[in-house]
Design an enzyme around this catalytic site. Structure first.
Site, PDB file in Angstrom:
ATOM      1  N   CYS A   1      34.717  31.643  34.199  1.00 22.94           N
ATOM      2  CA  CYS A   1      35.351  31.784  32.880  1.00 22.94           C
ATOM      3  C   CYS A   1      36.851  31.914  33.094  1.00 22.94           C
ATOM      4  O   CYS A   1      37.334  32.981  33.495  1.00 22.94           O
ATOM      5  CB  CYS A   1      34.809  32.984  32.113  1.00 22.94           C
ATOM      6  SG  CYS A   1      35.456  33.050  30.406  1.00 22.94           S
TER       7      CYS A   1
ATOM      8  N   CYS B   1      39.268  24.905  30.441  1.00 26.63           N
ATOM      9  CA  CYS B   1      38.181  25.791  30.006  1.00 26.63           C
ATOM     10  C   CYS B   1      36.904  25.288  30.646  1.00 26.63           C
ATOM     11  O   CYS B   1      36.606  24.090  30.562  1.00 26.63           O
ATOM     12  CB  CYS B   1      38.041  25.760  28.485  1.00 26.63           C
ATOM     13  SG  CYS B   1      36.573  26.615  27.854  1.00 26.63           S
TER      14      CYS B   1
END
Length: 251
Positions: free
Chosen positions: A81, A199
């Site tokens: 993440c 991302c």
């Protein structure tokens, strides 16, 4: 003789992409390196909405995840993440990687740690890029945190596009082929590379090579950078077919 590698993934509970894109890239290597096999093992941190409050709360759970995965004696652990790290302030990936590494060592199974945040910075540096244009799914304030994080690492962001999708499940449902049109809107004048997805939840793998061929400059993502760092950590050649410049086998 076949060698199997265990890859541990520390992922947000609502992430659906890292457990598809990372295996897809590492399985694609079998076209080139038939003696390698990979298995994937995940532990999850609770998070549904991509905002600083949830991200910071989620990050606390990463220690538990690292310990759980070290029980499986993985060969490498990946904190998958990017923005959860970057919203904590510049350089936090180094703190996180050291802390998680210590947690695995205390569990009797010291394991190399890869963070997608640190991997993206290393990937950009590896290809010699100093200026990049980026696409994120985040709300603009979070994108600005990513830009600040990269700037502090000595990487200038020429332009950025924020798709402003706050629901993490919806981010995972975005069509990666739409990134081709988004990339056409990026200002890449003076950029050394494009980060097609800053991302690990926003799918981008099917579009990476197409966008690179279309724009004529190197294209990478948080996910391809993570795979690069995984392979390097395992002592393997960083080559994946049709996954952009960083995984071309040149580095």
């Amino acid at each position: 003789m076949t060698k199997n590698y265990r890859v541990g993934l520390i992922v947000p509970s609502s992430n659906t992409t890292m457990e598809t894109e990372i295996p897809a890239m590492l399985h694609a290597r079998q076209q080139l390196f038939k003696e390698e096999t990979f298995t994937f093992h995940s532990s999850r941190m609770r998070m549904m909405h991509v905002n600083p409050e949830e991200l910071k709360k989620m990050d606390v759970e990463s220690d538990r995840c690292a310990v759980e995965l070290s029980d499986a004696r993985c060969d490498v652990l990946t904190y998958a993440c990017l923005v959860a790290i970057m919203c904590q302030g510049p350089g936090y990936h180094q703190i996180s990687e050291e802390r998680l590494g210590n947690a695995t060592a205390e569990n009797g199974a010291p394991t190399p740690i890869v963070s997608s945040a640190g991997a993206l910075i290393e990937g950009i540096r590896t290809i010699g890029a100093k200026k990049v244009s980026i696409i994120t799914p985040y709300m603009k304030p979070l994108t600005n945190m990513v830009i600040e994080y990269l700037n502090t690492a000595g990487i200038e962001v020429i332009d950025s596009i924020s798709l402003e999708v706050a629901d993490n499940l919806e981010v995972g449902r975005l069509d990666p082929m739409n990134l081709i049109g988004h990339a056409d809107r990026l200002n890449i004048e003076g950029a050394d590379a494009v980060v097609l997805s800053a991302c690990v939840q926003m799918p981008s793998l099917p579009a990476i090579q197409q966008v690179q061929d279309r724009l004529g400059i190197p294209v990478l993502s948080a996910a391809t950078s993570t795979v690069y760092k995984i392979l390097k950590g395992l002592g393997l050649k960083a080559e994946v077919p049709n996954a952009g410049h960083l995984l071309s086998g040149k580095f």
